[in-house]
Design a protein around this motif. Structure first.
Motif, short mmCIF file in Angstrom:
data_model
loop_
_atom_site.label_atom_id
_atom_site.label_comp_id
_atom_site.label_asym_id
_atom_site.label_seq_id
_atom_site.Cartn_x
_atom_site.Cartn_y
_atom_site.Cartn_z
N ILE A 1 48.65 56.06 57.78
CA ILE A 1 48.04 54.71 57.65
C ILE A 1 48.81 53.76 58.36
CG2 ILE A 1 47.21 52.87 56.23
CD1 ILE A 1 46.20 54.96 54.27
N PHE A 2 48.34 53.19 59.42
CA PHE A 2 49.08 52.12 60.22
C PHE A 2 48.79 50.85 60.30
CE2 PHE A 2 51.03 50.43 64.31
CZ PHE A 2 52.25 50.40 63.96
N MET A 3 49.35 49.85 59.59
CA MET A 3 48.99 48.54 59.77
C MET A 3 47.78 48.34 59.33
SD MET A 3 51.79 47.32 61.28
CE MET A 3 51.61 45.52 61.71
N SER A 4 47.38 48.81 57.98
CA SER A 4 46.18 48.48 57.38
C SER A 4 46.35 47.36 56.17
CB SER A 4 45.80 49.84 56.37
OG SER A 4 44.71 49.64 55.94
N PRO A 5 45.48 46.40 56.46
CA PRO A 5 45.39 45.25 55.40
C PRO A 5 45.59 45.70 54.01
CG PRO A 5 43.76 44.68 57.15
CD PRO A 5 44.32 46.14 57.12
N SER B 1 51.75 50.45 55.78
CA SER B 1 51.78 51.58 56.63
C SER B 1 52.67 52.76 55.84
CB SER B 1 52.90 51.42 57.97
OG SER B 1 52.37 50.16 58.72
N GLN B 2 51.74 53.90 55.76
CA GLN B 2 52.27 54.91 54.89
C GLN B 2 51.69 56.20 55.26
OE1 GLN B 2 50.97 52.41 51.97
NE2 GLN B 2 49.42 53.98 51.05
N PRO C 1 55.63 50.82 46.62
CA PRO C 1 55.84 52.42 46.71
C PRO C 1 55.23 53.19 47.71
CG PRO C 1 54.25 51.68 45.01
CD PRO C 1 54.82 50.57 45.74
N GLU C 2 54.46 52.39 48.73
CA GLU C 2 53.78 53.02 49.73
C GLU C 2 52.98 54.46 49.15
OE1 GLU C 2 57.03 53.87 52.48
OE2 GLU C 2 56.80 51.72 53.13
N GLU C 3 53.09 55.32 49.70
CA GLU C 3 52.23 56.55 49.37
C GLU C 3 52.67 57.15 47.79
OE1 GLU C 3 55.58 58.15 51.45
OE2 GLU C 3 54.09 56.79 52.25
N GLY C 4 53.71 56.73 47.31
CA GLY C 4 54.48 57.21 46.24
C GLY C 4 53.46 57.32 44.96
N LEU C 5 52.51 56.42 44.72
CA LEU C 5 51.66 56.46 43.59
C LEU C 5 50.53 57.31 43.76
CD1 LEU C 5 51.59 52.70 42.41
CD2 LEU C 5 53.08 54.65 41.61
N THR D 1 40.70 52.79 55.28
CA THR D 1 42.16 53.48 54.73
C THR D 1 42.53 52.85 53.80
OG1 THR D 1 43.03 52.12 56.34
CG2 THR D 1 42.29 54.25 56.99
N GLY D 2 42.35 51.87 53.43
CA GLY D 2 42.76 50.88 52.23
C GLY D 2 44.30 50.66 51.98
N GLY D 3 44.98 49.86 51.01
CA GLY D 3 46.17 49.61 50.71
C GLY D 3 46.82 50.81 49.85
N ARG D 4 46.01 51.20 48.85
CA ARG D 4 46.38 52.41 48.31
C ARG D 4 47.75 52.51 47.28
NH1 ARG D 4 44.09 57.64 51.32
NH2 ARG D 4 42.36 56.84 52.47
N SER D 5 48.09 51.12 47.05
CA SER D 5 49.35 51.06 46.53
C SER D 5 49.25 50.03 45.37
CB SER D 5 50.46 50.78 47.32
OG SER D 5 50.57 49.71 47.81
#
Length: 325
Positions: free
Chosen positions: A127-131, A110-111, A175-179, A156-160
């Motif tokens: 992004i909420f509760m995405s695998p 979630s990010q 890092p959630e959205e940090g990277l 939406t993806g994990g993106r991290s």
């Protein structure tokens, strides 16, 4: 087969994951994915290596009858960590005993993100509760497992790049959205990917250079490799790739002070050397509120003028499509 890893030190194991990926359109697959362990001896011909097939079915995952192993890495204790991407899971296998030591779900992310392809870089969506659906996997020096969260099963993806306890899967760092925001700040974010897994992390690797561990993440659609410290996971820098590059595979070669990245789009490998030079990172400061990150999107720059201290004033030109600004 999708991935191969060799054991470190004096051990002589090679592990191969056989994915047998399911055709998502027809639902057909080539068979059940497995882990193949090869026990070798020095100077022994490959045809004499002893092969063992390790069954990965029956685990407590989304599709226990179809594990689809994606990537494998082996630590210095001859224990293999295997990502089961489509199952959003990880399995840990002792190659000596050929027994499964642990299996766990990679969890849900979630990010904040930009999920709209509207020619505006704006991290104002949730992004909420995405695998996480991890692709590449690597052991860290302290025995944890790091994952490149591509988000294959969800647009939406994990993106991290996340770090987990090897036996339980508990989050050590995410890092959630940090990277992704670092890619935005460095001009390496394309809004045309916002609705499709963003910068899309596919590769992850760790290595110890001069006594310091670094964690690397390959963002296939961000044309860059993120670098974090391995002790506190703080961001160090973004290693750039040019043009339409798509970094995927990573290999740390600390004994030569090198990191190698495979570019699947341009068909080449890129070598980075520690300490030889400093890449002139031009970056907008990341705001404390991620929702305002749309103000820092940029692409090609021209019209430079010095500012106070280390500041640089510039204007964007239209070398790229508008969606990168």
């Amino acid at each position: 087969p999708d991935s191969v890893a060799a054991s470190k030190g004096k051990s002589n194991y090679v592990a191969i994951v056989i994915e047998n990926e399911t055709d998502e359109d027809s639902g057909n697959n080539l068979g059940i994915g497995t882990l193949v362990s090869l026990q070798t001896k020095p100077r022994q011909k490959p045809e004499k290596w002893k092969a063992s097939t390790i069954d990965l079915t029956g685990l407590n995952v989304t599709r226990p009858d179809d594990p689809e192993p994606e990537y494998v890495d082996i630590n210095d204790k001859d224990v293999a960590a295997v990502s089961l991407q489509e199952n959003n899971a990880v399995v840990v296998v002792d190659l000596k005993s050929r027994k499964i030591k642990a299996a766990w779900d990679a969890g849900l992310a979630s990010q904040i993100a930009d999920t709209e392809e509207d020619d505006i870089v704006n991290f104002a969506n949730n992004i909420f509760m995405s695998p996480r659906t991890p692709d590449a996997i690597t052991w860290t020096e302290d025995g944890n497992i790091a994952l490149a969260n591509e988000g294959e099963a969800n647009l939406t993806g994990g993106r991290s790049v996340s770090v987990h306890d090897a036996m339980t899967g508990a989050i050590v760092d995410d890092p959630e959205e940090g990277l992704e925001l670092q890619h935005v700040a460095h001009g390496h974010y394309n809004d045309g990917r916002s609705g499709n897994k963003g910068v899309e992390f596919e590769g992850v690797e760790s290595g110890v250079y001069g006594g310091t561990e670094y964690l690397f993440g390959a963002a296939e659609r961000g044309a860059g490799v993120t670098v974090q410290r391995g002790d506190d996971y703080s961001f160090v820098q973004l290693l750039p790739m040019i043009g339409d590059s798509r970094p995927e595979g990573l290999l740390a070669v600390p004994e030569l002070n090198l990191l190698v990245a495979a570019d699947e789009e341009l068909g080449k490998v890129v070598f980075y050397e520690l300490g030889t030079s400093t890449y002139p990172n031009i970056a907008r400061p990341t705001p404390s509120d991620p929702a305002t990150a749309g103000s820092i999107g940029w692409g090609a720059l021209s019209g430079y003028s010095d500012g106070p201290g280390t500041q640089l004033y510039a204007v964007p030109d239209d070398a790229y499509q508008s969606s990168v600004y």
